[in-house]
Design a protein around this motif. Structure first.
Motif, PDB file in Angstrom:
ATOM      1  N   GLY A 174       7.294   8.169  -6.258  1.00 45.63           N
ATOM      2  CA  GLY A 174       6.074   8.410  -5.505  1.00 45.63           C
ATOM      3  C   GLY A 174       4.841   7.682  -6.007  1.00 45.63           C
ATOM      4  N   GLU A 175       5.007   6.842  -7.009  1.00 47.94           N
ATOM      5  CA  GLU A 175       3.863   6.137  -7.599  1.00 47.94           C
ATOM      6  C   GLU A 175       3.371   5.023  -6.681  1.00 47.94           C
ATOM      7  OE1 GLU A 175       2.848   3.708 -11.776  1.00 47.94           O
ATOM      8  OE2 GLU A 175       4.811   4.628 -11.469  1.00 47.94           O
ATOM      9  N   GLU A 176       2.076   4.771  -6.701  1.00 42.29           N
ATOM     10  CA  GLU A 176       1.521   3.592  -6.046  1.00 42.29           C
ATOM     11  C   GLU A 176       1.456   2.465  -7.072  1.00 42.29           C
ATOM     12  OE1 GLU A 176      -2.287   4.461  -4.423  1.00 42.29           O
ATOM     13  OE2 GLU A 176      -1.487   5.596  -2.721  1.00 42.29           O
ATOM     14  N   VAL A 177       1.652   1.228  -6.626  1.00 42.09           N
ATOM     15  CA  VAL A 177       1.558   0.099  -7.556  1.00 42.09           C
ATOM     16  C   VAL A 177       0.200  -0.591  -7.483  1.00 42.09           C
ATOM     17  CG1 VAL A 177       4.043  -0.321  -7.611  1.00 42.09           C
ATOM     18  CG2 VAL A 177       2.634  -1.509  -5.914  1.00 42.09           C
ATOM     19  N   ILE A 178      -0.560  -0.334  -6.434  1.00 38.31           N
ATOM     20  CA  ILE A 178      -1.908  -0.906  -6.322  1.00 38.31           C
ATOM     21  C   ILE A 178      -2.716  -0.543  -7.559  1.00 38.31           C
ATOM     22  CG2 ILE A 178      -4.106  -0.658  -5.096  1.00 38.31           C
ATOM     23  CD1 ILE A 178      -2.443  -2.356  -3.445  1.00 38.31           C
ATOM     24  N   GLY A 179      -3.350  -1.544  -8.131  1.00 43.97           N
ATOM     25  CA  GLY A 179      -4.195  -1.313  -9.298  1.00 43.97           C
ATOM     26  C   GLY A 179      -3.481  -1.397 -10.627  1.00 43.97           C
ATOM     27  N   LYS A 180      -2.152  -1.566 -10.598  1.00 48.57           N
ATOM     28  CA  LYS A 180      -1.403  -1.616 -11.850  1.00 48.57           C
ATOM     29  C   LYS A 180      -1.651  -2.950 -12.558  1.00 48.57           C
ATOM     30  CE  LYS A 180       3.006  -0.446 -13.894  1.00 48.57           C
ATOM     31  NZ  LYS A 180       2.446   0.686 -14.633  1.00 48.57           N
ATOM     32  N   PRO A 181      -2.050  -2.922 -13.848  1.00 52.33           N
ATOM     33  CA  PRO A 181      -2.268  -4.179 -14.571  1.00 52.33           C
ATOM     34  C   PRO A 181      -0.969  -4.960 -14.756  1.00 52.33           C
ATOM     35  CG  PRO A 181      -3.252  -2.304 -15.722  1.00 52.33           C
ATOM     36  CD  PRO A 181      -2.350  -1.748 -14.666  1.00 52.33           C
ATOM     37  N   GLY A 239      -5.972  -9.638 -12.177  1.00 56.16           N
ATOM     38  CA  GLY A 239      -5.286  -9.070 -13.326  1.00 56.16           C
ATOM     39  C   GLY A 239      -4.498  -7.819 -13.019  1.00 56.16           C
ATOM     40  N   LYS A 240      -4.349  -7.526 -11.740  1.00 56.53           N
ATOM     41  CA  LYS A 240      -3.619  -6.320 -11.343  1.00 56.53           C
ATOM     42  C   LYS A 240      -3.025  -6.530  -9.948  1.00 56.53           C
ATOM     43  CE  LYS A 240      -8.014  -4.412  -9.705  1.00 56.53           C
ATOM     44  NZ  LYS A 240      -9.041  -3.363  -9.886  1.00 56.53           N
ATOM     45  N   ILE A 241      -2.216  -5.577  -9.538  1.00 57.56           N
ATOM     46  CA  ILE A 241      -1.613  -5.647  -8.207  1.00 57.56           C
ATOM     47  C   ILE A 241      -2.657  -5.205  -7.184  1.00 57.56           C
ATOM     48  CG2 ILE A 241       0.205  -4.744  -6.717  1.00 57.56           C
ATOM     49  CD1 ILE A 241       1.847  -4.319  -9.368  1.00 57.56           C
ATOM     50  N   VAL A 242      -2.907  -6.070  -6.212  1.00 61.45           N
ATOM     51  CA  VAL A 242      -3.910  -5.770  -5.175  1.00 61.45           C
ATOM     52  C   VAL A 242      -3.372  -6.159  -3.801  1.00 61.45           C
ATOM     53  CG1 VAL A 242      -5.919  -6.022  -6.681  1.00 61.45           C
ATOM     54  CG2 VAL A 242      -4.995  -8.034  -5.536  1.00 61.45           C
ATOM     55  N   THR A 256       0.814  -1.222   0.000  1.00 67.88           N
ATOM     56  CA  THR A 256       0.000   0.000   0.000  1.00 67.88           C
ATOM     57  C   THR A 256       0.845   1.268   0.000  1.00 67.88           C
ATOM     58  OG1 THR A 256      -0.110   0.054   2.420  1.00 67.88           O
ATOM     59  CG2 THR A 256      -1.852  -1.163   1.260  1.00 67.88           C
ATOM     60  N   GLU A 257       2.158   1.118   0.049  1.00 70.55           N
ATOM     61  CA  GLU A 257       3.042   2.289   0.124  1.00 70.55           C
ATOM     62  C   GLU A 257       3.332   2.873  -1.258  1.00 70.55           C
ATOM     63  OE1 GLU A 257       5.335   0.735   4.169  1.00 70.55           O
ATOM     64  OE2 GLU A 257       6.421   0.812   2.278  1.00 70.55           O
TER      65      GLU A 257
END
Length: 465
Positions: free
Chosen positions: A330-337, A456-459, A301-302
């Protein structure tokens, strides 16, 4: 003054010690595979030497083997040549080989423990950096180079400098959805990919002691990813119960004698470590890497740390890593396909890993944008998965259960991730090109990988369990 566990085992295996020189260390078990052994065998031939103790050598084919249609001739020329050479060399030098088609074949660091070859108090080496896996049993286990493989073949000994010792304690309870892979990725992220350089690490604390043997192997496996020589965990009842009854484990009176010795394998209360680090398990969340070394990791979540927060000398390489991965400060990876999910390697390909993934994906389907490869660590793991119906769970979910091997962990065989694609992987390294030229690797736990496969994404898997 008392001794650390490393010192107890090391000192018991020193054949000769002389001031100003490395110790001559006796090696109990030598594990070999097809990639780092051919030149060593050739060296023996040139010198007219035999393998001194072939009965203490265990051979398997794992790095370069295909994970589909293993009953057919290997298509890839280099892979076929290496596997053929291993077969020829083992036959010539009297070493038993667990090659393709053998019921004991598999990744070398998976078959050692499951066969009862890996035991507390041993010294173990292999021409592979992740030999530290076997330290989970309270053994001194480390990777060696090809010239050292030849030395062990010829003498059953190695010249080694005694390492420094570090204790890493992890205390407290883990949150649901957080496992052994998250622990070790968290530690590496905290101390960096070089934080353990020169040390043999003993993992301790209540969170470590609560782990199963297979989870402990995951922890020790990645010791090398923080620069350590190896890692180990003191054996206890969990260890003894795991070993008891395995194919090559001691039996009868020999078991009782061995057990009595194994119970002495712990660091004394007054032992002194060169370094001690302590972490709180409650602070660990599911982890993911965002860069091109295992130290570039964070809680899922960071936000990705910014380049300006890095030491000035490291900023160019840090920026290069982010550019390679296609990420921003500074990007979040959550939600990235993502494109691929790989569940396997000597870090996370054991039956517990497959059970955990199967329990999560039961009744679910993989996302349409993702290809999922599940690669068991051995023929025994594969057989057990089929016995328990895990293969059917994967098949229903659209996951491909392949045959044992190192597979997409290292991109040396046919299982490569295409250039530019994102692979959420349970393996141990995320270097540039590690899983294939220009492939992008995100290291995670099996549970986080399973969550990515079905969404299908980072969760954050904690939101799905």
């Amino acid at each position: 003054m008392g001794k650390t566990l490393v010192e107890k085992i090391w000192d018991a295996h020193v054949v000769k010690r002389q001031e100003g020189f490395p110790d001559i260390l006796y090696i109990d078990t030598h594990l070999i595979h097809e990639v780092t052994s051919p030149q060593a065998f050739d060296g023996l031939r040139k010198r007219g030497l035999p393998v001194l103790r072939p009965q203490q050598t265990v051979a398997t084919a794992d790095h370069n083997v295909p994970t589909l249609n293993q009953h057919l001739p290997i298509k890839e020329e280099l892979s076929r040549y290496q596997v053929d050479m291993l077969t020829k060399n083992c036959a010539e030098f009297g070493i038993e080989l667990y090659g393709l088609g053998h019921p004991y074949q598999g990744i070398v660091h998976v078959i050692g423990p499951e066969l009862g070859v890996t035991l507390p108090g041993k010294t173990m080496v292999c021409g592979d950096s992740h030999t530290s896996t076997h330290g989970a049993f309270g053994a001194i286990a480390f990777g060696i180079g090809t010239s050292q493989v030849e030395q062990v073949f010829a003498t059953q000994c190695l010249l080694q400098q005694k390492p420094k010792t570090m204790k890493i304690e992890v205390n407290g309870e883990l949150e649901k959805g957080v496992g052994a892979k998250d622990i070790i990725l968290y530690i590496i992220a905290k101390i960096s990919a070089a934080g353990g350089t020169g040390y043999f690490i003993e993992y301790a604390g209540s969170a470590i002691r609560s782990l199963s043997m297979e989870a402990r192997m995951t922890i020790c496996n990645m010791s090398i990813e923080m620069g350590a020589r190896g890692g180990l965990i003191a054996p206890d009842q969990i260890t003894f119960d795991y070993v008891n009854g395995r194919e090559f484990a001691p039996k009868g009176e020999e078991w009782e004698r061995s057990l009595a010795y194994w119970k002495t394998l712990y660091s004394d209360d007054d032992a002194e470590f060169d370094s001690v680090l302590t972490f709180d398990a409650a602070n660990i969340q599911p982890m993911i890497t965002y860069g091109t070394n295992p130290g570039m990791g964070m809680g899922i979540t960071e936000q990705i740390p910014t380049t300006v927060t890095q030491p000035e000398s490291e900023r160019p390489s840090y920026q290069k890593a982010l550019d390679y991965m296609g990420f921003q400060d500074g990007e979040e990876v959550i939600g990235k396909p993502i494109d691929y999910v790989f569940i396997g390697s000597c870090t996370n390909s054991r039956i517990e890993d497959l059970r955990e993934v199967a329990a999560f994906v039961q009744g679910k389907q993989k996302a349409s944008n993702v290809e999922v490869w599940i690669v068991p660590g051995s023929k025994q793991v594969e057989a057990q998965a089929k016995l328990e119906g895990i293969d059917k769970v994967f098949e229903s979910a659209g996951f491909q259960l392949r045959e044992p091997g190192c597979s997409a962990c290292l991109g040396m065989n046919e299982d490569k991730i295409p250039a530019g694609k994102y692979c959420v992987s349970t393996s141990n390294r995320n270097f540039e090109g590690r899983q294939g030229p220009n492939a992008r690797t995100l290291l995670v736990s099996p549970l986080t990988a399973a969550a990515a496969a079905v969404t299908g994404k980072i969760v954050d898997v904690r939101e799905l369990i």
